[in-house]
Motif scaffolding. Sequence first.
Motif, PDB file in Angstrom:
ATOM      1  N   GLY A   1      -1.389   8.436  -5.080  1.00 36.44           N
ATOM      2  CA  GLY A   1      -1.622   9.694  -4.379  1.00 36.44           C
ATOM      3  C   GLY A   1      -1.169   9.643  -2.934  1.00 36.44           C
ATOM      4  O   GLY A   1      -0.602  10.609  -2.410  1.00 36.44           O
ATOM      5  N   LEU A   2      -1.402   8.505  -2.275  1.00 38.62           N
ATOM      6  CA  LEU A   2      -0.923   8.350  -0.899  1.00 38.62           C
ATOM      7  C   LEU A   2       0.599   8.416  -0.829  1.00 38.62           C
ATOM      8  O   LEU A   2       1.160   8.961   0.121  1.00 38.62           O
ATOM      9  CB  LEU A   2      -1.418   7.025  -0.310  1.00 38.62           C
ATOM     10  CG  LEU A   2      -2.864   6.984   0.119  1.00 38.62           C
ATOM     11  CD1 LEU A   2      -3.250   5.573   0.553  1.00 38.62           C
ATOM     12  CD2 LEU A   2      -3.114   7.967   1.249  1.00 38.62           C
ATOM     13  N   GLY A   3       1.249   7.880  -1.839  1.00 34.82           N
ATOM     14  CA  GLY A   3       2.706   7.956  -1.894  1.00 34.82           C
ATOM     15  C   GLY A   3       3.185   9.391  -1.999  1.00 34.82           C
ATOM     16  O   GLY A   3       4.136   9.797  -1.326  1.00 34.82           O
ATOM     17  N   PHE A   4       2.518  10.178  -2.835  1.00 34.18           N
ATOM     18  CA  PHE A   4       2.882  11.592  -2.963  1.00 34.18           C
ATOM     19  C   PHE A   4       2.555  12.371  -1.689  1.00 34.18           C
ATOM     20  O   PHE A   4       3.245  13.328  -1.344  1.00 34.18           O
ATOM     21  CB  PHE A   4       2.159  12.230  -4.151  1.00 34.18           C
ATOM     22  CG  PHE A   4       2.779  11.899  -5.472  1.00 34.18           C
ATOM     23  CD1 PHE A   4       4.065  12.310  -5.787  1.00 34.18           C
ATOM     24  CD2 PHE A   4       2.073  11.165  -6.414  1.00 34.18           C
ATOM     25  CE1 PHE A   4       4.639  12.009  -6.989  1.00 34.18           C
ATOM     26  CE2 PHE A   4       2.638  10.854  -7.623  1.00 34.18           C
ATOM     27  CZ  PHE A   4       3.929  11.275  -7.925  1.00 34.18           C
ATOM     28  N   LEU A   5       1.512  11.974  -0.997  1.00 35.94           N
ATOM     29  CA  LEU A   5       1.121  12.644   0.235  1.00 35.94           C
ATOM     30  C   LEU A   5       2.075  12.338   1.390  1.00 35.94           C
ATOM     31  O   LEU A   5       2.464  13.222   2.152  1.00 35.94           O
ATOM     32  CB  LEU A   5      -0.305  12.238   0.624  1.00 35.94           C
ATOM     33  CG  LEU A   5      -0.870  12.831   1.896  1.00 35.94           C
ATOM     34  CD1 LEU A   5      -1.156  14.317   1.690  1.00 35.94           C
ATOM     35  CD2 LEU A   5      -2.141  12.103   2.286  1.00 35.94           C
ATOM     36  N   LEU A   6       2.470  11.078   1.517  1.00 39.02           N
ATOM     37  CA  LEU A   6       3.305  10.661   2.634  1.00 39.02           C
ATOM     38  C   LEU A   6       4.798  10.800   2.365  1.00 39.02           C
ATOM     39  O   LEU A   6       5.603  10.738   3.295  1.00 39.02           O
ATOM     40  CB  LEU A   6       2.979   9.209   3.009  1.00 39.02           C
ATOM     41  CG  LEU A   6       1.561   8.956   3.484  1.00 39.02           C
ATOM     42  CD1 LEU A   6       1.335   7.468   3.718  1.00 39.02           C
ATOM     43  CD2 LEU A   6       1.275   9.746   4.749  1.00 39.02           C
ATOM     44  N   GLY A   7       5.185  10.973   1.112  1.00 39.62           N
ATOM     45  CA  GLY A   7       6.594  11.044   0.750  1.00 39.62           C
ATOM     46  C   GLY A   7       7.380  12.159   1.410  1.00 39.62           C
ATOM     47  O   GLY A   7       8.438  11.909   1.996  1.00 39.62           O
ATOM     48  N   PRO A   8       6.907  13.397   1.336  1.00 40.02           N
ATOM     49  CA  PRO A   8       7.694  14.482   1.949  1.00 40.02           C
ATOM     50  C   PRO A   8       7.940  14.317   3.452  1.00 40.02           C
ATOM     51  O   PRO A   8       9.083  14.443   3.892  1.00 40.02           O
ATOM     52  CB  PRO A   8       6.864  15.728   1.635  1.00 40.02           C
ATOM     53  CG  PRO A   8       6.130  15.385   0.396  1.00 40.02           C
ATOM     54  CD  PRO A   8       5.799  13.923   0.529  1.00 40.02           C
ATOM     55  N   PRO A   9       6.917  13.991   4.256  1.00 41.11           N
ATOM     56  CA  PRO A   9       7.241  13.830   5.677  1.00 41.11           C
ATOM     57  C   PRO A   9       8.141  12.630   5.963  1.00 41.11           C
ATOM     58  O   PRO A   9       9.038  12.715   6.790  1.00 41.11           O
ATOM     59  CB  PRO A   9       5.886  13.679   6.361  1.00 41.11           C
ATOM     60  CG  PRO A   9       4.881  13.497   5.306  1.00 41.11           C
ATOM     61  CD  PRO A   9       5.470  13.927   4.018  1.00 41.11           C
ATOM     62  N   LEU A  10       7.912  11.516   5.270  1.00 41.42           N
ATOM     63  CA  LEU A  10       8.775  10.358   5.488  1.00 41.42           C
ATOM     64  C   LEU A  10      10.189  10.623   5.000  1.00 41.42           C
ATOM     65  O   LEU A  10      11.167  10.238   5.653  1.00 41.42           O
ATOM     66  CB  LEU A  10       8.198   9.121   4.788  1.00 41.42           C
ATOM     67  CG  LEU A  10       6.936   8.537   5.391  1.00 41.42           C
ATOM     68  CD1 LEU A  10       6.413   7.386   4.544  1.00 41.42           C
ATOM     69  CD2 LEU A  10       7.190   8.077   6.810  1.00 41.42           C
ATOM     70  N   GLY A  11      10.321  11.267   3.845  1.00 44.88           N
ATOM     71  CA  GLY A  11      11.634  11.619   3.335  1.00 44.88           C
ATOM     72  C   GLY A  11      12.365  12.570   4.258  1.00 44.88           C
ATOM     73  O   GLY A  11      13.563  12.422   4.512  1.00 44.88           O
TER      74      GLY A  11
END
Length: 144
Positions: free
Chosen positions: A74-84
Amino acid sequence: MFLSGVFLSGLCSIVFGFLVNAPDGVPFISLCFVIQSFGAIGCASSMTSSFTILAHTFPKNITTALGVLELFSGLGFLLGPPLGGFLYALGGYEVPFIVVGFLVLLTVPVNMIILLSVQGKSSFSYHLLLVTYQALRSDKSLHH
């Protein structure tokens, strides 16, 4: 199965980033489908194997271990868009794919060492590595 899946999914992520250089039209679309299909096979094999390894490593705490794994997913899905988005702004279309692909490929030798050292033993560091890998792979939003 776990290591080959991790390797295949990381490699496909890197190759997918370079598809921006492929010819437009049918060749581009065909290459996208082929590369993403192989990446999905790698991801599915590594995820399935990671759940099996996790259940074998923590037989008395399967629900807790899977809960922690899903937390990091879930943290990956949460942080993915801003990091991407940040990586895209830094270097364009290829950069998020290449960064994630190399991060995933870096886990292959580390996983090899850990798998050899914990054969038949429970290990917190091994659990932490599986959670980290799960978070990286669930960070699919870096790819979009």
